[in-house]
Structures are given as C-alpha cells and as structure tokens.
Design a protein around this motif. Structure first.
Motif, PDB file in Angstrom:
ATOM      1  N   ILE A 323      -5.549 -15.124 -34.858  1.00  0.00           N
ATOM      2  CA  ILE A 323      -5.147 -15.591 -36.192  1.00  0.00           C
ATOM      3  C   ILE A 323      -6.237 -15.246 -37.208  1.00  0.00           C
ATOM      4  N   LEU A 324      -7.500 -15.474 -36.791  1.00  0.00           N
ATOM      5  CA  LEU A 324      -8.602 -15.169 -37.712  1.00  0.00           C
ATOM      6  C   LEU A 324      -8.739 -13.670 -37.930  1.00  0.00           C
ATOM      7  N   PRO A 327      -4.669 -12.562 -39.997  1.00  0.00           N
ATOM      8  CA  PRO A 327      -3.864 -13.678 -40.518  1.00  0.00           C
ATOM      9  C   PRO A 327      -2.515 -13.230 -41.046  1.00  0.00           C
ATOM     10  N   VAL A 353      -2.302 -11.100 -48.536  1.00  0.00           N
ATOM     11  CA  VAL A 353      -3.480 -11.414 -47.713  1.00  0.00           C
ATOM     12  C   VAL A 353      -4.600 -10.408 -47.981  1.00  0.00           C
ATOM     13  N   PHE A 366      -8.328 -21.129 -44.621  1.00  0.00           N
ATOM     14  CA  PHE A 366      -8.255 -20.643 -43.234  1.00  0.00           C
ATOM     15  C   PHE A 366      -9.038 -19.360 -43.046  1.00  0.00           C
ATOM     16  N   LEU A 367      -9.531 -18.744 -44.172  1.00  0.00           N
ATOM     17  CA  LEU A 367     -10.317 -17.506 -44.057  1.00  0.00           C
ATOM     18  C   LEU A 367     -11.795 -17.804 -43.914  1.00  0.00           C
TER      19      LEU A 367
END
Length: 391
Positions: A323-324, A327, A353, A366-367
C-alpha cells in the motif's frame, strides 16, 4: 371222577395266578389322586371320575375327615391331567349319583403343560361342589322373610316401592328394553377396549397421585386463579371495551390486508430477502456491533473544536508495504475490485496520487506526512457543517 378232580385242580391254580397277574398289571396301569371336598353328597365308591364327561377312572374310597371329606380316586395312566387341575363334583340331575370331573383337560389354552403326578393331593382351594337343593330352598326362605311383613315390608315400604315402580314404568317397556340393549352394547364396547380403559384409569390414578403430592402448589395455583378471576370481574367493563376495540381493529386489519394483498406480498418477499442477507452476514453484523461503539467514541475524541481538526496519530507501520509502495493501486482496488489496472476511474486516481506525491501535500496522511491543516491555511472548525463551529 377222581381223574376229573385231578384235572380241574391245576386249572384252578392257573386261573388264580392269571387273575392275580391281571390285577397287578391293572394296578400298575393306573394313577391315583386324592381330593378334599367340603361335602361329598351322592358320591360313593365306584362313582365315575371323568374328563370332559368321558369316564377315565373311579372313586376308590370316600372318608370323612373333620370338616371335610377325603375322596381317593384312580384313573388311567394314559390320561394326562394338567398339574394345576381342579376336582369338581357334578350333579347331572337333582336326584341320582354324581361323578367327579377333573378340569381343565390337558392341552387346553391356559392350562399347565406339566402333568399331575401320581398320588397328588388337591386341597379345598382346588375343589368345588354343587349347590344343594335344600340350600336353594333355605336362601329363598330367607329372602321371603327379609322382604315379608316382618322385614322390609313391615310398614308397607316394599309395596309402595313396587307400586311406584309399576306406575313409573307403565307404557315404558319399549324404552326400558332399548336402554338394556344400549347398556349391553356399552358393556361389550368396554370389554373390547378393556386394556385402553384400564390404561386410562392407571394414567388418571398417576395424575391424581401427582396432584396429591403437589397439594400446596395446586392450592396456590387455585388461589392465584381466583385472584385473577376477581380482578377480571372487577374490570369486566374495561375488558369488554378492550375486546370490542380489538374486534374492530382486527376487522380493519383484515380489510387492509385484503385491499393491499399484492403490496404486502412484495414487502414480505423483500423483508425475507433482507432477513436472508442479515442471516448470511451475521458474523459481520456481530463485528460491527462490537466495534462500532468504540470507533464512534474514538472519533468523538479525535475532534479538536478549537482548531477544527481531527487530531489523530495514524499507525502507518501496520499498513502493508504494497500500500505504501503503490497507493494508487490500492485505491483503484477499492473502486475496481475486479481489475485494479482497468482505465477510467483508476487513471484519474493515478493522476491525483502522482500530483499529491509531487507536491508533498500534507492532506494525504497515509503518505507519511503530518496530520491536521498547515499553519498557513484557513481551517473550518465545523468540519464542513458537520459540527457546530467555535469562535
């Protein structure tokens, strides 16, 4: 003449020997049985001993013995007598000799399969005698005296009973006859169902025994029932009105159901589908009901009314590396679960993104960026109108 005497002498001896042998053989070919009777009128030595009316032996001796009479009998050994047999004195006529009958015959249903041993003795409990004529006369005399002017009819009570009975049953012969026939049918029915009748009686007896064992409980129940009855009696007007309103409501409900039968059918079918879905997802529902209160409480605690922000600390270490690393692919998988690489929405997400990554905008926590709003930006304490802002 002398020669004749010499010839007859040996013949007489031979005849006597043959007679003795026959007697001995005959004795060995018979069995004996002794019976005790309360009386043995018209039973003598030589009287018949029978089975089913057929002579099989004779009475050997009749001897008084205290308050009973001992009768010794012999019968053919070829005749089988059941071990539980009884001896009965039978009177074929009012006047005349009688005979002793051994009953039941061997082989009859219910009789013993063992045979009566030689020399057996039958006590008073296994013998029977006929009723004598003088006993019948004595019983009739006692009855007539009991019902006569010195007995039950001393004050004319028996006469009054007979006259009243005659008046009541006059002209009712046919009905009385039908009653007797119906009673006969009833007794026949009861006899055919005696096992069920006795079974029901036994069950009823157990039920009564249970009630007796729980007497106090039954009393308490009856008392409570009496109290309920008293309350209902005091509220009978309200109860009558409630029942009347219920009848009206049921009438209206019935009319509504008839008028909307099709719609109700569809609604019930839809409700059935919803119920099936809930049943299939009951594990997820259990999890939601368990987690949702904690999540809502945590959400309420994260809101900062003074800054108008959600003060949270994301645990990014628990996010999977894929996910990282990518994303945009993760977000596309949420939108297009069948094919995350498909165009359309995924292309737009990819561009967004990429733009965020290039600009380093902190609105994407989340980044790995910070949380909240940058100091140079204006904030909205009301979260877009979700909560009341503060000044």
């Amino acid at each position: 003449m002398e020669a004749l005497k010499k010839a007859v002498g040996p013949l007489v001896v031979v005849a006597l020997v043959l007679a003795g042998a026959l007697v001995m053989l005959d004795g060995d070919d018979r069995k004996t049985v002794t019976a005790l009777f309360p009386r043995a009128i018209s039973v003598y030595e030589g009287s018949d001993v029978r089975v089913l009316g057929v002579p099989v032996g004779t009475v050997d001796t009749v001897t008084p013995e205290g308050t009973a009479v001992r009768v010794e009998m012999s019968y053919e050994s070829s005749t089988d007598i059941p071990a539980d047999a009884t001896a009965v004195i039978v009177a074929p006529s009012i006047v005349g000799d009688r005979f002793v009958q051994l009953t039941p015959p061997y082989g009859r249903e219910g009789a013993s399969t063992d045979t009566l041993p030689d020399g057996a003795e039958l006590g008073l409990d296994r013998t029977s005698v006929p009723i004598e004529l003088d006993q019948i006369y004595s019983s009739l005399n006692d009855l007539s005296v009991a019902l006569g002017p010195d007995g039950a009819n001393a004050d004319g009570a028996l006469t009054d009973l007979l006259e009243s009975t005659a008046d009541n049953f006059a002209g009712q012969g046919e009905s009385f006859n039908q009653t007797i026939r119906d009673f006969s049918t009833l007794t026949t029915t009861l006899d055919d169902n005696k096992e069920e009748l006795f079974g029901a009686t036994a069950e009823l007896g157990q039920f009564v025994e249970t009630l007796a064992d729980n007497d106090q409980t039954v009393r308490d129940f009856n008392q409570s029932l009496a109290q309920v009855s008293s309350v209902l009696s005091g509220e009978r007007e309200e109860l009558r009105a409630a029942l009347s309103n219920l009848a009206t409501a049921l009438t209206e409900v019935g009319r509504f159901v008839r008028d909307n039968r099709d719609i109700l059918t569809e609604d019930i079918a839809g409700l059935n589908d919803v119920a099936k879905i809930l049943s299939d997802r009951r594990a997820a529902l259990d999890e939601v009901l368990e987690v949702a209160p904690v999540a809502l409480n945590n959400l309420a605690l994260t809101y900062n009314p003074e800054a108008g922000t959600l003060d949270t600390n994301a645990n990014l270490g628990m996010l999977p590396e894929q996910i990282l690393d990518d994303p945009s692919r993760f977000l596309c998988g949420l939108v297009e679960p069948n094919d995350p690489t498909d165009g359309g929405a995924c292309d737009a997400i990819q561009l967004l993104v990429d733009d965020i990554l290039q600009q380093g905008n902190n609105r994407a926590p989340f980044l790995g960026a910070g949380t909240g709003t940058s100091y140079g930006e204006r904030f909205d304490p009301s979260l877009g109108g979700l909560v009341e802002g503060t000044r």
